[in-house]
Structure formats: structure tokens, C-alpha cells
Design a protein around this motif. Structure first.
Motif, PDB file in Angstrom:
ATOM      1  N   UNK A 122     -10.075  24.628  -3.992  1.00 32.19           N
ATOM      2  CA  UNK A 122      -8.978  23.715  -3.691  1.00 32.19           C
ATOM      3  C   UNK A 122      -8.908  23.387  -2.209  1.00 32.19           C
ATOM      4  N   UNK A 123      -8.634  22.128  -1.905  1.00 37.25           N
ATOM      5  CA  UNK A 123      -8.507  21.709  -0.518  1.00 37.25           C
ATOM      6  C   UNK A 123      -7.533  20.537  -0.455  1.00 37.25           C
ATOM      7  N   UNK A 124      -6.954  20.319   0.717  1.00 44.81           N
ATOM      8  CA  UNK A 124      -5.981  19.246   0.905  1.00 44.81           C
ATOM      9  C   UNK A 124      -6.679  17.942   1.274  1.00 44.81           C
ATOM     10  N   UNK A 125      -6.154  16.835   0.722  1.00 36.89           N
ATOM     11  CA  UNK A 125      -6.717  15.519   0.992  1.00 36.89           C
ATOM     12  C   UNK A 125      -5.611  14.497   1.235  1.00 36.89           C
ATOM     13  N   UNK A 126      -5.970  13.462   2.016  1.00 38.16           N
ATOM     14  CA  UNK A 126      -5.115  12.294   2.173  1.00 38.16           C
ATOM     15  C   UNK A 126      -5.662  11.198   1.270  1.00 38.16           C
ATOM     16  N   UNK A 127      -4.792  10.547   0.528  1.00 36.37           N
ATOM     17  CA  UNK A 127      -5.193   9.392  -0.263  1.00 36.37           C
ATOM     18  C   UNK A 127      -4.446   8.166   0.243  1.00 36.37           C
ATOM     19  N   UNK A 128      -5.172   7.078   0.464  1.00 36.31           N
ATOM     20  CA  UNK A 128      -4.579   5.797   0.837  1.00 36.31           C
ATOM     21  C   UNK A 128      -4.901   4.792  -0.257  1.00 36.31           C
ATOM     22  N   UNK A 129      -3.887   4.098  -0.755  1.00 36.22           N
ATOM     23  CA  UNK A 129      -4.093   3.121  -1.825  1.00 36.22           C
ATOM     24  C   UNK A 129      -3.589   1.746  -1.395  1.00 36.22           C
ATOM     25  N   UNK A 130      -4.377   0.718  -1.739  1.00 37.10           N
ATOM     26  CA  UNK A 130      -4.062  -0.654  -1.347  1.00 37.10           C
ATOM     27  C   UNK A 130      -4.178  -1.583  -2.560  1.00 37.10           C
ATOM     28  N   UNK A 190       0.818  -1.224   0.000  1.00 37.82           N
ATOM     29  CA  UNK A 190       0.000   0.000   0.000  1.00 37.82           C
ATOM     30  C   UNK A 190       0.844   1.264   0.000  1.00 37.82           C
ATOM     31  N   UNK A 191       0.243   2.361  -0.428  1.00 40.46           N
ATOM     32  CA  UNK A 191       0.827   3.693  -0.281  1.00 40.46           C
ATOM     33  C   UNK A 191      -0.153   4.482   0.580  1.00 40.46           C
ATOM     34  N   UNK A 192       0.328   4.969   1.721  1.00 41.67           N
ATOM     35  CA  UNK A 192      -0.565   5.575   2.701  1.00 41.67           C
ATOM     36  C   UNK A 192      -0.307   7.063   2.884  1.00 41.67           C
ATOM     37  N   UNK A 193      -1.381   7.777   3.197  1.00 40.31           N
ATOM     38  CA  UNK A 193      -1.347   9.207   3.499  1.00 40.31           C
ATOM     39  C   UNK A 193      -0.573  10.009   2.453  1.00 40.31           C
ATOM     40  N   UNK A 194      -0.949   9.809   1.201  1.00 43.24           N
ATOM     41  CA  UNK A 194      -0.408  10.623   0.119  1.00 43.24           C
ATOM     42  C   UNK A 194      -1.105  11.979   0.211  1.00 43.24           C
TER      43      UNK A 194
END
Length: 235
Positions: free
Chosen positions: A95-103, A80-84
Motif C-alpha cells: 500500500x502507498x499513498x497517491x494523488x489523483x487528478x481528474x479532468x 476538475x477534481x484535483x489532488x484527491x
């Protein structure tokens, strides 16, 4: 996905988690599942409008290329790639900031058959944005004042950088210069107005920081591929 029953509809679970968007893609990087928050953020009226599409059909090329790179890394590594930390436009077109988590998604034989992930607003967790906090001051100012006149010199001062440093750093992080980012922010917000109101296009142009309707139309067509009038008609 192949390993799941077509009646599972597990993505519905995420509809009960406020502010969380969910997606799943196959090995061709096409969307095979998405929850309501995901497709609504794209301005769609149902999941069917995103199923079978890839990121290049749903997002600007710069974002799509970044998403594809992350997807490839997850699929190839099986990790996984976490807290991108990424910047997206929210439902209000700002515009706003987001966290993306991929599994990675595994099939019954243990092989990777796709990638799934969640996208969630950082909800004020500024500590996770430490590498970007200087630029966040400029982005926050644009978000709150994009309808007003904004000079690049003033934005640079807010970050504590010179104009040259600010432009270089901004491009490194967002893949575009701050002037273009400001214009895109205005256009995204104007899109919502075009969809939801009957106001004159000339009035919308002035309200969102453009000097006149001609300038607005020119920038709108450059970034959206169609004129404001046609966009309103099609949406």
C-alpha cells in the motif's frame, strides 16, 4: 476520444513522466486510453487488457465505487477534481499513498464526452496527507512489517488512538477494518511471489504472516476468488 484523431496516441507522452499513470474514460466509464504505467500497475501486459473495461472489472468494489463517484462528479459538473488523496497498491503489491487528478474531456461542440486523469505517488509530500497522518503511521508500519505478527493494539498505540477509535477511523478512511487491510496487504504481496517464483505455497504462506497453508488458501480465496494454486497457474 471522438474529438481526437485515432492516431494521436497522446497517452504516450505520460510514459516519459516517471511515476505518472494516465487514463481516459468515455461516458460509459469504460477505459478508452491508458499509458504503460497504468496498465502495468494492474498487472497487465498490454493496454488492450484494460481498454473497454470499467473500474468494477479492474479494482475491488470499494475502490471502484469511489472512482465512479469522482468520475460522475467531474462529468456532471464539467469541473476538475484535483489532488484527491487515495491509497493504492504499488507495483510491489504494497500500500502507498497517491494523488489523483481528474479532468473533464470536452468534444468539439463543448459537451463533456468523458473524463481523464493522472495518478501519481505523493513522493514524500507529507503535508498533503495531513488529515491522514495518524493513520499513515499505521499504514507505513503495516507496509514495512506485514510479514511479521502485528497486533491491532500496537497499531492503535502508534496512531495515538484507542483501539476503538483506531478501528472506527480506519474504516471511515479505507472502507475496511485494519485486520482485513493487513490480510489484503499480505495477499497482494503473496500474489507477486506466486507470479514470479516457484516456491512452495506452504512456504509463501508462512513467509507472509499466515499460520499455515490452509489459512492462507482460505483468505486468498475469500479476497481473490480463486485458490493460490489456480492463481499461479493462470498468471
Amino acid at each position: 476520444m471522438r474529438a481526437l484523431s485515432p492516431d494521436s496516441h497522446f497517452e504516450v507522452l505520460f510514459d516519459h513522466l516517471p511515476g505518472v499513470s494516465f487514463f481516459a474514460k468515455n461516458l460509459e466509464y469504460k477505459i478508452v486510453s491508458a499509458n504503460r504505467a497504468f496498465w502495468e500497475r494492474l498487472g497487465c501486459s498490454s493496454e488492450d487488457e484494460v481498454i473497454g473495461k470499467n473500474d468494477y472489472e479492474l479494482f475491488p468494489e470499494r475502490l471502484a465505487s469511489k472512482f465512479r463517484s469522482d468520475d460522475e462528479a467531474v462529468i456532471q459538473s464539467g469541473e476538475p477534481k484535483l489532488k484527491i488523496v487515495e491509497l493504492f497498491f504499488n507495483l510491489q503489491g504494497l500500500p502507498d499513498w497517491y494523488f489523483t487528478n481528474k479532468f473533464p474531456v470536452f468534444g468539439r461542440d463543448g459537451s463533456v464526452i468523458g473524463v481523464m486523469g493522472t495518478v501519481q505517488s505523493y513522493s514524500g509530500e507529507k503535508s498533503a496527507l495531513t488529515p491522514h497522518l495518524q493513520l499513515d503511521r499505521a499504514v507505513s508500519y503495516i507496509r514495512d512489517h506485514f510479514q511479521e505478527h502485528i497486533s491491532m493494539t500496537d497499531l492503535a498505540k502508534r496512531t495515538g488512538m484507542s483501539v476503538r477509535q483506531f478501528n472506527r477511523r480506519f474504516r471511515e478512511v479505507f472502507g475496511t477494518n485494519p485486520s482485513t487491510f493487513l490480510i489484503k496487504t499480505r495477499i497482494q504481496a503473496a500474489c507477486e511471489d506466486l507470479r514470479s517464483s516457484d516456491r512452495q505455497i506452504s512456504e509463501i504462506a508462512l513467509d507472509y504472516g499466515f499460520c499455515d497453508q490452509s489459512s492462507f488458501t482460505q483468505h486468498f480465496k475469500t479476497h481473490m476468488g480463486i485458490t493460490p494454486a489456480r492463481y499461479r497457474k493462470e498468471h
